[in-house]
Write an enzyme that holds these catalytic residues in place. Sequence first.
Site, PDB file in Angstrom:
ATOM      1  N   SER A 121       0.861  -1.183   0.000  1.00 53.62           N
ATOM      2  CA  SER A 121       0.000   0.000   0.000  1.00 53.62           C
ATOM      3  C   SER A 121       0.892   1.227   0.000  1.00 53.62           C
ATOM      4  O   SER A 121       2.021   1.183   0.510  1.00 53.62           O
ATOM      5  CB  SER A 121      -0.848  -0.024   1.269  1.00 53.62           C
ATOM      6  OG  SER A 121      -1.323   1.261   1.565  1.00 53.62           O
ATOM      7  N   SER A 122       0.366   2.344  -0.542  1.00 49.98           N
ATOM      8  CA  SER A 122       1.186   3.559  -0.599  1.00 49.98           C
ATOM      9  C   SER A 122       1.517   4.101   0.794  1.00 49.98           C
ATOM     10  O   SER A 122       2.408   4.937   0.929  1.00 49.98           O
ATOM     11  CB  SER A 122       0.483   4.636  -1.421  1.00 49.98           C
ATOM     12  OG  SER A 122      -0.776   4.928  -0.879  1.00 49.98           O
ATOM     13  N   CYS A 123       0.822   3.617   1.837  1.00 46.85           N
ATOM     14  CA  CYS A 123       1.109   4.135   3.183  1.00 46.85           C
ATOM     15  C   CYS A 123       2.379   3.539   3.788  1.00 46.85           C
ATOM     16  O   CYS A 123       2.738   3.864   4.907  1.00 46.85           O
ATOM     17  CB  CYS A 123      -0.074   3.927   4.114  1.00 46.85           C
ATOM     18  SG  CYS A 123      -0.305   2.214   4.547  1.00 46.85           S
ATOM     19  N   TYR A 150      -0.190  -0.932  10.295  1.00 46.88           N
ATOM     20  CA  TYR A 150      -0.502  -1.545   8.998  1.00 46.88           C
ATOM     21  C   TYR A 150       0.716  -1.430   8.076  1.00 46.88           C
ATOM     22  O   TYR A 150       1.100  -2.397   7.398  1.00 46.88           O
ATOM     23  CB  TYR A 150      -1.706  -0.814   8.396  1.00 46.88           C
ATOM     24  CG  TYR A 150      -2.118  -1.261   7.027  1.00 46.88           C
ATOM     25  CD1 TYR A 150      -2.755  -2.474   6.832  1.00 46.88           C
ATOM     26  CD2 TYR A 150      -1.904  -0.444   5.912  1.00 46.88           C
ATOM     27  CE1 TYR A 150      -3.159  -2.872   5.554  1.00 46.88           C
ATOM     28  CE2 TYR A 150      -2.299  -0.833   4.645  1.00 46.88           C
ATOM     29  CZ  TYR A 150      -2.927  -2.049   4.469  1.00 46.88           C
ATOM     30  OH  TYR A 150      -3.319  -2.441   3.215  1.00 46.88           O
ATOM     31  N   LYS A 154       2.923  -4.317   6.176  1.00 49.27           N
ATOM     32  CA  LYS A 154       3.068  -4.377   4.715  1.00 49.27           C
ATOM     33  C   LYS A 154       4.537  -4.297   4.295  1.00 49.27           C
ATOM     34  O   LYS A 154       4.949  -4.932   3.319  1.00 49.27           O
ATOM     35  CB  LYS A 154       2.246  -3.262   4.053  1.00 49.27           C
ATOM     36  CG  LYS A 154       0.749  -3.530   4.098  1.00 49.27           C
ATOM     37  CD  LYS A 154       0.402  -4.740   3.242  1.00 49.27           C
ATOM     38  CE  LYS A 154      -1.048  -5.077   3.201  1.00 49.27           C
ATOM     39  NZ  LYS A 154      -1.334  -6.300   2.426  1.00 49.27           N
ATOM     40  N   HIS A 193     -12.658   3.562   3.697  1.00 49.88           N
ATOM     41  CA  HIS A 193     -11.790   4.622   3.191  1.00 49.88           C
ATOM     42  C   HIS A 193     -12.659   5.818   2.800  1.00 49.88           C
ATOM     43  O   HIS A 193     -13.881   5.742   2.800  1.00 49.88           O
ATOM     44  CB  HIS A 193     -10.993   4.115   1.983  1.00 49.88           C
ATOM     45  CG  HIS A 193      -9.962   3.104   2.357  1.00 49.88           C
ATOM     46  ND1 HIS A 193     -10.162   1.766   2.186  1.00 49.88           N
ATOM     47  CD2 HIS A 193      -8.732   3.237   2.920  1.00 49.88           C
ATOM     48  CE1 HIS A 193      -9.094   1.112   2.622  1.00 49.88           C
ATOM     49  NE2 HIS A 193      -8.211   1.973   3.073  1.00 49.88           N
TER      50      HIS A 193
HETATM   51  O1  GFB Z   1      -9.192   7.053   2.907  1.00 46.30           O
HETATM   52  P1  GFB Z   1      -8.772   7.389   4.268  1.00 46.30           P
HETATM   53  O2  GFB Z   1      -9.552   6.796   5.385  1.00 46.30           O
HETATM   54  O3  GFB Z   1      -7.297   6.942   4.508  1.00 46.30           O
HETATM   55  O4  GFB Z   1      -8.782   8.976   4.452  1.00 46.30           O
HETATM   56  P2  GFB Z   1      -5.782   7.450   4.275  1.00 46.30           P
HETATM   57  C1  GFB Z   1      -8.206   9.859   3.551  1.00 46.30           C
HETATM   58  C2  GFB Z   1      -8.469  11.296   3.968  1.00 46.30           C
HETATM   59  O5  GFB Z   1      -9.873  11.556   3.853  1.00 46.30           O
HETATM   60  C3  GFB Z   1      -8.106  11.644   5.411  1.00 46.30           C
HETATM   61  C4  GFB Z   1     -10.353  12.210   5.014  1.00 46.30           C
HETATM   62  O6  GFB Z   1      -7.554  12.930   5.434  1.00 46.30           O
HETATM   63  C5  GFB Z   1      -9.460  11.634   6.116  1.00 46.30           C
HETATM   64  O7  GFB Z   1      -9.496  12.457   7.276  1.00 46.30           O
HETATM   65  N1  GFB Z   1     -11.792  11.964   5.192  1.00 46.30           N
HETATM   66  C6  GFB Z   1     -12.758  12.909   5.112  1.00 46.30           C
HETATM   67  C7  GFB Z   1     -12.387  10.800   5.471  1.00 46.30           C
HETATM   68  N2  GFB Z   1     -13.949  12.398   5.373  1.00 46.30           N
HETATM   69  C8  GFB Z   1     -13.759  11.077   5.591  1.00 46.30           C
HETATM   70  C9  GFB Z   1     -14.645  10.010   5.924  1.00 46.30           C
HETATM   71  O8  GFB Z   1     -15.851  10.177   6.077  1.00 46.30           O
HETATM   72  N3  GFB Z   1     -14.093   8.774   6.057  1.00 46.30           N
HETATM   73  C10 GFB Z   1     -12.737   8.551   5.897  1.00 46.30           C
HETATM   74  N4  GFB Z   1     -12.262   7.294   6.022  1.00 46.30           N
HETATM   75  N5  GFB Z   1     -11.883   9.555   5.620  1.00 46.30           N
HETATM   76  C11 GFB Z   1      -5.500   4.932   4.721  1.00 46.30           C
HETATM   77  C12 GFB Z   1      -4.587   4.177   5.642  1.00 46.30           C
HETATM   78  O9  GFB Z   1      -5.037   6.217   4.836  1.00 46.30           O
HETATM   79  O10 GFB Z   1      -5.424   4.602   3.358  1.00 46.30           O
HETATM   80  C13 GFB Z   1      -4.402   2.783   5.265  1.00 46.30           C
HETATM   81  O11 GFB Z   1      -5.019   4.375   6.966  1.00 46.30           O
HETATM   82  C14 GFB Z   1      -4.240   2.565   3.769  1.00 46.30           C
HETATM   83  O12 GFB Z   1      -3.283   2.299   5.935  1.00 46.30           O
HETATM   84  C15 GFB Z   1      -5.287   3.299   2.980  1.00 46.30           C
HETATM   85  O13 GFB Z   1      -2.969   2.947   3.340  1.00 46.30           O
HETATM   86  C16 GFB Z   1      -5.076   3.215   1.489  1.00 46.30           C
HETATM   87  O14 GFB Z   1      -5.460   7.640   2.834  1.00 46.30           O
HETATM   88  O15 GFB Z   1      -5.480   8.607   5.156  1.00 46.30           O
END
Ligand code: GFB
Length: 326
Positions: A121-123, A150, A154, A193
Amino acid sequence: MTDISGNHSGDVVYPLAGKKVWVAGHRGMVGSALVRRLASEGCDIVTATRNELDLIRQSDVEKWFADNKPDAVFVPAAKVGGILANDTRPAEFIYDNLMIEANIIHAAHLAGVEKLLFLGSSCIYPKLAQQPIREDALLTGPLEPTNEYYAIAKIAGIKLCQAYRRQYGCDFISAMPTNLYGPGDNFNLQTSHVLPALMRKAHEAKLHGDKEMIIWGSGSPLREFLHVDDAADALVFLMKNYSAENHINVGSGEDISILELTHIVARTVGFDGQIVTDTSKPDGTPRKLMSGDRLKSLGWHSSTGLEKGIADTYRWFLQQEAIDLQ
Ligand code: GFB
């Protein structure tokens, strides 16, 4: 001449026709996209449900390999989730992922699997890596704290593939996909996500006639999104054409702020109320645009634009409405 794939001739390194291919985790968003994509490869796809095989159990995984003898294995199987799930359930994210990948990779070696593709994953990259992030940025700086556990798991998976290649000569490779979305995504607001969360929030706000929808964080973080069918196509491409120890980034090459993304989703869904930020929720890493140069130099690029991908995903979401989304 040898290119970065380790390929001397330019021919397909590992044709899949006639091979027995196991997609581990075929019910997930990526696994199901891989099964769809592999249908045109002329291979024999094998799968196992969670009831048939618990990937956390080493002896069960070894027995499954001995009984089924796959030639090639894709490993999208993983414990995955969005920023909140990662931040609040670190034990599950590190333990489940370490166990799943260690069990599959070791058992694949014991069973003499010809080729294996592991998904990271890109993280995995440092929180403040130089953008666009090249593959060699791995392990050059501290990780983003919300997904450190995580990411560590990975990174261990990538290193397992490298180590088994170095010590045992296994043809195990790794791909690092960016944030993926599409049919089969998880729409649970606590664990999903961002893209499916925004889609569901906008959809429900529209249905209820709400004046606003709330997004987490400041809306300023930038993320790179790739449609899962493009990702599956890239993974099959790598399985067939790439054979070397360095992992390969898989992305669309473009990023967008969460606020802009929210506007696209709202337009697609038909929600025209206000978008409100909840800054008590984490932003996560400020930006993670990956460099796609290596994958491009091998001959692959993405084809689904974000707006079209979101519209397709929303159509799928509407078809699933009868299904319980809790
Ligand atoms: O997709 P996301 O949960 O994961 O969140 P990451 C991306 C951005 O969207 C963050 C914002 O800045 C969140 O605060 N966001 C805004 C929201 N509204 C929402 C919402 O309602 N739900 C969610 N989930 N986010 C994950 C990693 O990181 O991405 C994993 O935690 C993995 O390890 C995955 O790499 C691909 O991109 O921040």
